[in-house]
Design an enzyme around this catalytic site. Structure first.
Site, PDB file in Angstrom:
ATOM      1  N   SER A 152       5.194   8.473   3.196  1.00  0.00           N
ATOM      2  CA  SER A 152       4.614   8.458   4.540  1.00  0.00           C
ATOM      3  C   SER A 152       5.083   7.232   5.311  1.00  0.00           C
ATOM      4  O   SER A 152       5.283   6.165   4.733  1.00  0.00           O
ATOM      5  CB  SER A 152       3.078   8.431   4.424  1.00  0.00           C
ATOM      6  OG  SER A 152       2.486   8.151   5.671  1.00  0.00           O
ATOM      7  N   THR A 197       3.379   5.497   6.897  1.00  0.00           N
ATOM      8  CA  THR A 197       2.316   4.502   6.798  1.00  0.00           C
ATOM      9  C   THR A 197       2.740   3.313   5.952  1.00  0.00           C
ATOM     10  O   THR A 197       2.174   2.228   6.063  1.00  0.00           O
ATOM     11  CB  THR A 197       1.025   5.164   6.257  1.00  0.00           C
ATOM     12  OG1 THR A 197      -0.100   4.461   6.725  1.00  0.00           O
ATOM     13  CG2 THR A 197       0.999   5.264   4.762  1.00  0.00           C
ATOM     14  N   TYR A 244      -4.626   4.141   0.768  1.00  0.00           N
ATOM     15  CA  TYR A 244      -3.790   5.353   0.773  1.00  0.00           C
ATOM     16  C   TYR A 244      -2.313   4.957   0.911  1.00  0.00           C
ATOM     17  O   TYR A 244      -1.466   5.359   0.128  1.00  0.00           O
ATOM     18  CB  TYR A 244      -4.204   6.288   1.916  1.00  0.00           C
ATOM     19  CG  TYR A 244      -3.123   7.245   2.303  1.00  0.00           C
ATOM     20  CD1 TYR A 244      -2.366   7.030   3.455  1.00  0.00           C
ATOM     21  CD2 TYR A 244      -2.820   8.337   1.508  1.00  0.00           C
ATOM     22  CE1 TYR A 244      -1.340   7.880   3.800  1.00  0.00           C
ATOM     23  CE2 TYR A 244      -1.790   9.193   1.847  1.00  0.00           C
ATOM     24  CZ  TYR A 244      -1.046   8.961   2.990  1.00  0.00           C
ATOM     25  OH  TYR A 244      -0.015   9.792   3.330  1.00  0.00           O
ATOM     26  N   LYS A 262       1.134   5.135  -1.718  1.00  0.00           N
ATOM     27  CA  LYS A 262       2.442   5.717  -1.370  1.00  0.00           C
ATOM     28  C   LYS A 262       3.553   4.692  -1.644  1.00  0.00           C
ATOM     29  O   LYS A 262       4.588   5.010  -2.229  1.00  0.00           O
ATOM     30  CB  LYS A 262       2.476   6.137   0.108  1.00  0.00           C
ATOM     31  CG  LYS A 262       1.619   7.343   0.441  1.00  0.00           C
ATOM     32  CD  LYS A 262       2.103   8.594  -0.265  1.00  0.00           C
ATOM     33  CE  LYS A 262       1.348   9.831   0.186  1.00  0.00           C
ATOM     34  NZ  LYS A 262       1.779  11.061  -0.531  1.00  0.00           N
ATOM     35  N   TYR A 298       7.239  10.788   5.829  1.00  0.00           N
ATOM     36  CA  TYR A 298       6.817  11.666   6.924  1.00  0.00           C
ATOM     37  C   TYR A 298       6.268  10.830   8.066  1.00  0.00           C
ATOM     38  O   TYR A 298       5.516   9.879   7.824  1.00  0.00           O
ATOM     39  CB  TYR A 298       5.669  12.577   6.499  1.00  0.00           C
ATOM     40  CG  TYR A 298       5.853  13.457   5.299  1.00  0.00           C
ATOM     41  CD1 TYR A 298       4.728  14.071   4.742  1.00  0.00           C
ATOM     42  CD2 TYR A 298       7.079  13.700   4.709  1.00  0.00           C
ATOM     43  CE1 TYR A 298       4.832  14.896   3.629  1.00  0.00           C
ATOM     44  CE2 TYR A 298       7.198  14.521   3.605  1.00  0.00           C
ATOM     45  CZ  TYR A 298       6.070  15.115   3.068  1.00  0.00           C
ATOM     46  OH  TYR A 298       6.165  15.937   1.968  1.00  0.00           O
TER      47      TYR A 298
END
Ligand code: WQD
Length: 336
Positions: A124, A126, A148, A152, A176
């Protein structure tokens, strides 16, 4: 190739399953339904006119996962099996570390045992944390602002280390940006548990009358209209990016990190306006305080995906808004 989709009954996994089969591959799904339900499988078989082998298991269970590999000839794995809600990860960090890391360890161990060496991982944007500049390129600094995101980034690093120690492995880490939209049929789509955290499912639930109005989290960011800017990408484009990634992994070894984004940033109010125009609807909204942990701007430099994978996003914002609404308006209560 026959691809194991770990967590393949979820939003991204289900759309990837359809595109894999459309591209001539076959799929096996392993999912514990923590973020999906059996109805998804029925719809996937309807959309692909294919019987898809399915295992309702915890992907972190080595023994059950090994059974999947023993009963199917698996050529490669796409790893979607992880919890993904930023807010929930702050409330339940241990649950996120336990689940997201254990599914990864089990996949790596069982793949090794069964001589499967190709892996695509659902990472991600993020992991970039608070960007120093935009657009974001793969080699730029990472840093996470929530558990979270940290899972990742940790998984990216674990996969990079394991791949460096085993030259037969080929790993593609897909970062993503903001996936939205749905398959054009409206038979599969984003189905959040409870009140949506993400912008587009919140908008579609306002549009379908499940929620009264949209709260816009802050209009005082240093962006053109003051609201947060993100790189929204159609989930079908994202799914096709996985096909290119797995086909790349089949021909190479080592680890590659690739952004999957459009390279275009849209603000919250841009999305509201585009949704209203695409669907002839009005979305009432109120400006609220900033959401803790949010950043002002985040959008991709998509050059590496184009140059390395031969992939780029094809669908535009109108497509994303139209397909999001088509899914929600035909499935007011999701897959219930
Ligand atoms: C987008 C913009 C909000 C809801 C997160 C995760 C990321 C990925 C995608 C999993 C922001 C604003 C939102 C609302 C709003 N998830 N917003 N009102 O935060 O960019 O990314 O989801 O992989 O990892 O971090 O997406 O859709 O939550 O927010 O104003 O009710 O919409 O402030 O500017 P985000 P989002």
């Amino acid at each position: 190739m026959n691809i194991l989709l770990a967590g393949g009954a979820g939003y991204i996994g289900s759309h990837t399953c359809v595109e894999l089969i459309n591209a001539g591959h076959s799929a096996v799904i392993a999912d514990d339904f923590s973020n999906s339900c059996p109805e998804v499988l029925k719809r996937l078989e309807e959309l692909t006119n294919t019987k898809i082998p399915f295992y309702n298991i915890d992907v972190a269970d080595n023994e059950k996962l090994d059974k999947v590999f023993k009963e199917n000839k698996i050529d490669a794995v796409i790893h979607f099996a992880g919890f993904k809600a930023v807010g929930e990860s702050c409330e339940k960090p241990l649950m996120y570390y336990r689940n997201n890391l254990d599914t990864t360890f089990a996949l790596l161990e069982v793949m090794k045992k069964n001589n499967v060496t190709k892996l695509v991982f659902s990472s991600s944007a993020t992991v970039y944390g608070i960007p120093e500049s935009v657009p974001l390129r793969e080699g730029m600094k990472t840093g996470c602002t929530n558990p979270y995101g940290r899972t990742k980034l940790m998984i990216e690093e674990i996969l990079t280390d394991v791949s460096a120690a085993d030259e037969s492995l080929s790993v593609v880490l897909l970062r993503y940006f903001n996936p939205i939209g749905a398959h054009k049929s409206g038979r599969i789509g984003e189905n959040p548990n409870g009140i949506p955290n993400n912008l587009m499912p919140y908008i579609t639930q306002v549009a379908v009358g499940k929620l009264p109005s949209l709260g816009v989290f802050g209009d005082d960011y240093n962006t053109p209209d003051g609201t947060g800017v993100r790189d929204y990408i159609h989930v079908v484009d994202l799914a096709k990016g996985h096909i290119k990634a797995i086909e790349y992994a089949e021909k190479h070894t080592g680890t590659e990190i690739v952004n999957l984004g459009t390279g275009i940033g849209y603000s919250v109010l841009d999305i509201v306006k585009a949704f209203e125009q695409a669907n002839g609807l009005k979305i009432p909204y109120v400006i609220k305080a900033r959401r803790p942990g949010d950043i002002a701007e985040c959008y991709a430099d998509p050059a590496k995906a184009r140059n390395l994978l031969g992939w780029q996003a094809e669908k535009d914002l109108q497509d994303m808004c139209r397909d999001s609404w088509n899914w929600q308006s035909n499935n007011k209560n999701g897959y219930e």
